[in-house]
Design a protein around this motif. Structure first.
Motif: not given
Length: 223
Positions: A106-126
């Motif tokens: 359910k997640l998308d991972v993008t990396v630019s110049k060593g910086w990781v961006t996480l996107r997507g949806e989950v059911e719980w904050n943990y």
């Protein structure tokens, strides 16, 4: 009988933050500078991993009297730790797959110049927190932006009561000084506590209630 509250000076807080950094085994204190103004700590300097930058921030938050932390530490990776964005992205996906609590599909991972961006949806904050924790430890990562949203499948039911009961059960927070406001699936916390740890624990308890999609933590730290 009134209890006297101790007002800590910026100099005292600075000295304690520096001492805590020396106590923290994950960082070298000589790498990090500490500036304190009105209880707000600014961390400066350069470290060779994002894990160290994060550890320094956690150490500063542990000090009594700290109201907030601005983390201006720069991550300068040694040549041995440099990795391509593709390598970091692949490592991030593998790490997320290994974590049983994170629904990597359910997640998308993008990396630019060593910086990781996480996107997507989950059911719980943990799950949202776990995903960031897993990725920030990877070699080559210079920073993490967590844009994962929480969208529970369960319908919110009596969130206010459940959070208030949870706050009373924990020894980490003074429930009598915290008020809980609920608007649908959104929670607002207000009041005062004695430390950053208490503030974080109150937020953790709020997130644990089924159906919560966001927590606005407005709790202040009073001394």
């Amino acid at each position: 009988m009134a209890v006297a509250t101790e007002t800590r000076t910026d100099a005292q807080i600075q000295a304690d933050v520096l001492a805590e950094l020396k106590w923290e085994p994950r960082v070298q204190p000589n790498e990090i500078g500490v500036i304190v103004k009105d209880g707000v700590v600014t961390l400066t300097g350069a470290v060779d991993s994002f894990t160290k930058k994060w550890a320094a921030e956690e150490a500063a938050h542990r000090v009594r009297g700290v109201k907030a932390v601005a983390n201006d530490i720069e991550v300068r990776l040694p040549s041995s730790a440099e990795r391509t964005d593709a390598d970091i992205a692949a490592a991030a996906v593998r790490a997320l797959e290994w974590d049983a609590f994170v629904p990597v599909e359910k997640l998308d991972v993008t990396v630019s110049k060593g910086w990781v961006t996480l996107r997507g949806e989950v059911e719980w904050n943990y799950q949202r927190s776990d995903a960031e924790r897993v990725v920030r430890r990877l070699t080559g990562v210079k920073g993490v932006t967590n844009l994962i949203t929480v969208k529970p499948r369960v319908t919110p039911t009596d969130i206010k009561k459940k959070i208030e009961e949870a706050l009373k059960r924990t020894a980490e927070a003074d429930a009598q000084k915290i008020t809980v406001e609920v608007d649908g699936s959104k929670v607002i916390l207000r009041g005062t506590v004695r430390s950053w740890a208490e503030r974080e624990e109150a937020e953790r308890q709020a997130w644990a209630a089924p159906g919560v999609t966001s927590v606005d933590n407005r709790i202040q730290i009073a001394f």
